[in-house]
Scaffold this motif. Structure first.
Motif, PDB file in Angstrom:
ATOM      1  N   TYR A 153       0.815  -1.212   0.000  1.00  0.00           N
ATOM      2  CA  TYR A 153       0.000   0.000   0.000  1.00  0.00           C
ATOM      3  C   TYR A 153       0.852   1.269   0.000  1.00  0.00           C
ATOM      4  O   TYR A 153       0.333   2.367   0.178  1.00  0.00           O
ATOM      5  N   SER A 154       2.135   1.109  -0.197  1.00  0.00           N
ATOM      6  CA  SER A 154       3.020   2.272  -0.210  1.00  0.00           C
ATOM      7  C   SER A 154       2.892   3.025  -1.523  1.00  0.00           C
ATOM      8  O   SER A 154       2.442   2.475  -2.539  1.00  0.00           O
ATOM      9  N   VAL A 155       3.258   4.287  -1.512  1.00  0.00           N
ATOM     10  CA  VAL A 155       3.185   5.129  -2.710  1.00  0.00           C
ATOM     11  C   VAL A 155       4.498   5.890  -2.869  1.00  0.00           C
ATOM     12  O   VAL A 155       5.188   6.181  -1.886  1.00  0.00           O
ATOM     13  N   PRO A 156       4.864   6.230  -4.110  1.00  0.00           N
ATOM     14  CA  PRO A 156       6.068   7.043  -4.320  1.00  0.00           C
ATOM     15  C   PRO A 156       5.765   8.512  -4.024  1.00  0.00           C
ATOM     16  O   PRO A 156       4.632   8.962  -4.170  1.00  0.00           O
ATOM     17  N   PHE A 157       6.774   9.237  -3.615  1.00  0.00           N
ATOM     18  CA  PHE A 157       6.643  10.685  -3.442  1.00  0.00           C
ATOM     19  C   PHE A 157       7.955  11.337  -3.842  1.00  0.00           C
ATOM     20  O   PHE A 157       9.012  11.043  -3.281  1.00  0.00           O
ATOM     21  N   TYR A 158       7.884  12.211  -4.826  1.00  0.00           N
ATOM     22  CA  TYR A 158       9.053  12.938  -5.314  1.00  0.00           C
ATOM     23  C   TYR A 158       8.861  14.420  -5.030  1.00  0.00           C
ATOM     24  O   TYR A 158       7.780  14.970  -5.259  1.00  0.00           O
ATOM     25  N   LEU A 159       9.916  15.053  -4.532  1.00  0.00           N
ATOM     26  CA  LEU A 159       9.842  16.482  -4.225  1.00  0.00           C
ATOM     27  C   LEU A 159      11.090  17.187  -4.739  1.00  0.00           C
ATOM     28  O   LEU A 159      12.212  16.839  -4.371  1.00  0.00           O
TER      29      LEU A 159
END
Length: 214
Positions: A82-88
């Motif tokens: 259930y994890s999601v990627p996050f790019y900043l």
């Protein structure tokens, strides 16, 4: 500048272990679409980083859950599934005072508080336990990630009435060895969902009042 074209994935070149994880036989098409989307995002980032906008823009990108046609190992991937990627992306001048920990847990609830702190630090907003993930930890109880089915904190993953320790402190894969929950962890999911519903009702009521005022 990123000028390369996306290379189609050759099914014959994939490792058997990878192929065995596909749920349906034609998943290679979805995998090519996934590769294309990532490549196009990379091209977009390259254009921004080489333009005059690079010091005047913040880019935040996230996605849905894991690749949909890949199997989940329920014995060790309760949270990972259930994890999601996050790019900043941040301009250099905003990187001076950030606190970054690549192993810090979090979820979508933390994205906007992080962006608000970077750009609208004096703005008041409602929060569902979200916090700035680029600031030092002030409250350990806010260090969690939440999904309707599972949730995590720095100690492990919680599924129903059971908790499972992570394999190590750099992974969200779990050991599949259940341990008994204390009262706080046992009631957390229900209490958080109640908070979510109360905030939703509050927003809807205020929206209705605002519309009536117009």
């Amino acid at each position: 500048m990123h000028k390369s074209k996306t290379q189609l994935i050759d099914e014959n070149a994939l490792d058997e272990k990878i192929l065995s994880q596909f749920i349906i036989s034609d998943s290679i098409g979805a995998l090519n679409a996934y590769a294309y989307a990532n490549d196009e995002f990379g091209k977009f980032l390259d254009r921004i980083k080489e333009s005059s906008l690079r010091e005047n823009i913040i880019i935040a990108a996230t996605g849905d859950h894991r690749f949909r046609d890949i199997k989940m190992d329920i014995k060790s991937q309760k949270a990972f599934a259930y994890s999601v990627p996050f790019y900043l992306y941040l301009p250099k001048y905003l990187k001076n005072d950030i606190y970054y920990d690549k192993n810090r847990v979090g979820s979508h609830k933390d994205i906007f508080p992080t962006l608000y702190n970077l750009t609208l630090s004096d703005t008041k907003y409602l929060s569902l336990g979200g916090r700035d993930i680029l600031a030092p930890i002030k409250n350990e109880k806010l260090e969690f990630g939440f999904n309707e089915l599972v949730w995590i904190d720095q100690n492990g993953v919680y599924d129903g009435n059971n908790g499972y320790y992570f394999e190590n402190n750099t992974s969200i894969k779990d050991t599949n060895k259940a341990f008994e929950l204390d009262l706080y962890h046992k009631n957390f999911s229900k209490n958080y969902k109640d908070l979510f519903q109360k905030q939703l009702n509050y927003r809807l009521i205020n929206l209705k009042i605002s519309n009536n005022g117009d």
